[in-house]
Design a protein around this motif. Sequence first.
Motif, PDB file in Angstrom:
ATOM      1  N   GLU A 147     -10.490   1.415  -3.109  1.00  0.00           N
ATOM      2  CA  GLU A 147     -10.711   1.695  -4.531  1.00  0.00           C
ATOM      3  C   GLU A 147     -11.441   0.530  -5.187  1.00  0.00           C
ATOM      4  O   GLU A 147     -12.312   0.725  -6.023  1.00  0.00           O
ATOM      5  CB  GLU A 147      -9.371   1.919  -5.233  1.00  0.00           C
ATOM      6  N   GLN A 148     -11.046  -0.681  -4.829  1.00  0.00           N
ATOM      7  CA  GLN A 148     -11.654  -1.850  -5.456  1.00  0.00           C
ATOM      8  C   GLN A 148     -11.359  -3.103  -4.636  1.00  0.00           C
ATOM      9  O   GLN A 148     -10.289  -3.235  -4.045  1.00  0.00           O
ATOM     10  CB  GLN A 148     -11.093  -2.036  -6.877  1.00  0.00           C
ATOM     11  N   GLY A 192     -11.503  -7.356  -5.073  1.00  0.00           N
ATOM     12  CA  GLY A 192     -11.763  -8.435  -6.029  1.00  0.00           C
ATOM     13  C   GLY A 192     -10.616  -9.419  -6.068  1.00  0.00           C
ATOM     14  O   GLY A 192      -9.589  -9.231  -5.405  1.00  0.00           O
ATOM     15  N   GLU A 198      -9.760 -10.157 -11.393  1.00  0.00           N
ATOM     16  CA  GLU A 198     -10.684  -9.030 -11.527  1.00  0.00           C
ATOM     17  C   GLU A 198      -9.955  -7.696 -11.439  1.00  0.00           C
ATOM     18  O   GLU A 198     -10.198  -6.782 -12.223  1.00  0.00           O
ATOM     19  CB  GLU A 198     -11.757  -9.095 -10.425  1.00  0.00           C
ATOM     20  N   ILE A 199      -9.056  -7.608 -10.455  1.00  0.00           N
ATOM     21  CA  ILE A 199      -8.336  -6.349 -10.261  1.00  0.00           C
ATOM     22  C   ILE A 199      -7.462  -6.034 -11.473  1.00  0.00           C
ATOM     23  O   ILE A 199      -7.408  -4.899 -11.939  1.00  0.00           O
ATOM     24  CB  ILE A 199      -7.438  -6.438  -9.003  1.00  0.00           C
ATOM     25  N   PRO A 224      -9.899  -3.255 -13.883  1.00  0.00           N
ATOM     26  CA  PRO A 224      -9.769  -2.206 -12.866  1.00  0.00           C
ATOM     27  C   PRO A 224     -10.917  -1.213 -13.001  1.00  0.00           C
ATOM     28  O   PRO A 224     -11.363  -0.923 -14.104  1.00  0.00           O
ATOM     29  CB  PRO A 224      -8.419  -1.556 -13.195  1.00  0.00           C
ATOM     30  N   LYS A 225     -11.389  -0.735 -11.849  1.00  0.00           N
ATOM     31  CA  LYS A 225     -12.542   0.154 -11.893  1.00  0.00           C
ATOM     32  C   LYS A 225     -12.150   1.615 -11.861  1.00  0.00           C
ATOM     33  O   LYS A 225     -13.004   2.489 -11.978  1.00  0.00           O
ATOM     34  CB  LYS A 225     -13.451  -0.133 -10.691  1.00  0.00           C
ATOM     35  N   SER A 226     -10.864   1.904 -11.620  1.00  0.00           N
ATOM     36  CA  SER A 226     -10.449   3.309 -11.606  1.00  0.00           C
ATOM     37  C   SER A 226      -9.049   3.420 -12.201  1.00  0.00           C
ATOM     38  O   SER A 226      -8.333   2.430 -12.323  1.00  0.00           O
ATOM     39  CB  SER A 226     -10.448   3.848 -10.171  1.00  0.00           C
ATOM     40  N   VAL A 275      -6.404   2.158  -9.725  1.00  0.00           N
ATOM     41  CA  VAL A 275      -6.202   0.702  -9.649  1.00  0.00           C
ATOM     42  C   VAL A 275      -5.470   0.221 -10.902  1.00  0.00           C
ATOM     43  O   VAL A 275      -4.511  -0.559 -10.828  1.00  0.00           O
ATOM     44  CB  VAL A 275      -7.546  -0.027  -9.485  1.00  0.00           C
TER      45      VAL A 275
END
Lengths: 284, 356
Positions: free
Chosen positions: B213-214, B216, B220-221, B225-227, B230
């Motif tokens: 999913e990601q 980092g 960053e996580i 979060p990119k989704s 996450v």
Amino acid sequence: MTARWGLVLLPPFIFSFFLVAASQSVFLELSFFEDLGLGRKGEDFVLDNYTRFLTDSFYLHALWTTIKTSALAALFTLVLGFPVAYLIARMRSQWAMVLIAGIVVATFVTIVIKVYGLIVIFSANGILNRSLMEIGILSEPFTIFGNVSGVVIGLMHFTLGFGVLLLYSVIQTIPRSLEDAAAIHGANRWRVYRRVIFPLALPGVTVGALMIFNMCMGAFTSAALLGGGRVFTLPVLVQRVVMMELKFSMGATLAAILLVSVIAINLLSIFMLRRMKAAHLVVV
Amino acid sequence: MAGVRLDRVRKVYGAVVALEELNLEIEEGEFLTLLGPSGCGKTTTLRLIAGFVEPTSGTILLGEEDVTGLPPQHREIGMVFQDYALFPHLTIRDNIGFGLKERGAGKAEIEARVQQLLELVQLPGVEERYPSELSGGQAQRIAVARAVAFPPRVLLMDEPLGALDLKLRESMQIELRRIQKELKITTVFVTHDQTEAMNMSDRIVVMNGGLIEQVGSAEEIYNSPKSKFVADFVGQINLIEGDVVLTRDGFATLKVAQDAAIRAPVANGDARGTLAVAVRPEHLRIVDSAETADSDNRLDGRVVGTIFSGNLRKVFIDIGMEKPLVLEDRPQNVALQDGAAVRVAWSPSDGILLDN
């Protein structure tokens, strides 16, 4: 991990003790009286029957045959059963349960039916011998009837299922992660067996071997059917002496000697395991 | 020591895809954590690196060497198992020396290394004991010592702290990280515990359903979060769904429950359709209408529960969505009664706009 060896070995000991001793305690007493034939016994307490046993090579040979066939059957059962049990124990699919169920069912089919099946398969013009002779592997039919190999095969027919079930439960107690740990830290397949699986399975395997050995020592049917009147193990001889020759006291003596041999071998094994445990050769 | 590279690695069990075209590079000396719920593929990834399972397709490299198809015993990898997997019939000395012996080291060499490693894991003098005579934490340290005894190219750890209680787990996190740094060893760590992942890792790989999913750093996580997955999996977060009605000056305006409009920063220029605004509980405040800055997002709701957890107080506020909002209040504030009407506010820049 501090269970005492004695406790682990108690069940097979009690099993064999009652199997052989309790049911024949009446006979034990009988063995110390002179055998007058036709089920009659003498008045005096004597050791004649034991002396006759120890001086008659026929009887001694029967004892040796019993121990030899039982030990061979136990050994081959373990050798053949271990890979099978290992495979089933390490299977991930539901087939493992199907196979276990199959073994249980096969184990509880009466030995008479199984042995007759064997005799049909191995008979001189049975399917096995015919096909082996046709492709030229055998020139004479191979028979298991009336010889020691036949008796060992017959005993195994009876013990292999038990052996696989016993070993299966032993192997299942060894976590798979131990094998992974050994492999990732440099052990090849053989070394994984040698350094992890065998040492950890040894106590269970030894108990299993004793159980199977004890079963064989008392086995009558397969020995009688496959021995065909030519191979005499002690149980076969007891039946013959008591039922056919009506020598009750001598039969009782044979039974007593069988009992003492089983107990002696079990005690010796327990003693040896204790020694091994003290030397940290096995772990409990 | 070496880095690890997984190149388009895929693993299928029958009809089940355990891992979907995984590309991952682990740098030399890095502490990388695979984080995700059970069944996400993290353990499969670890077992692929170890060589316990072979990929259906793709290649695995240790340093420059392609190790795909190489059995585990030849990969020169160390591993710490979830249940420690110490050999119960061997002494601690023989456990630690196991790999050295398998690789042909002499007795004196093994003894010296065992002593050195017992120093490293701070358990000198236990070499004569058996694993059953150790506590959980001690067994853990011995498992680490065994894994690094024959200096491995990579150290793998499969949820090694899962069986320990919280206090011990926290001190072992620090301990493991110290050992890892001291040996400068490339480490792949698997856990489902996001706190553990954040405490220990240089980088975190968040996995779900056989996919990454990601990737980092912990910051960053957690912060970007990119989704939704996450955002939700790592730390606690509130997700507020809405339709984008306007995008201007790097902020999108969404129409959410209560017909309220809330704003959130747009990461890459454009946002449309139904999206979710994610906002961490620590960014929410309970306010009087008077003290709210005009630019703040505001939602009205009702308190449905509170939890006091020492360093903070969690307040659950129903705003007419499926799940109540979670807000972290300072513990010294007076506890709100259930049913009290409150106004929640947060700065638009604290929101994260995510695909629904």
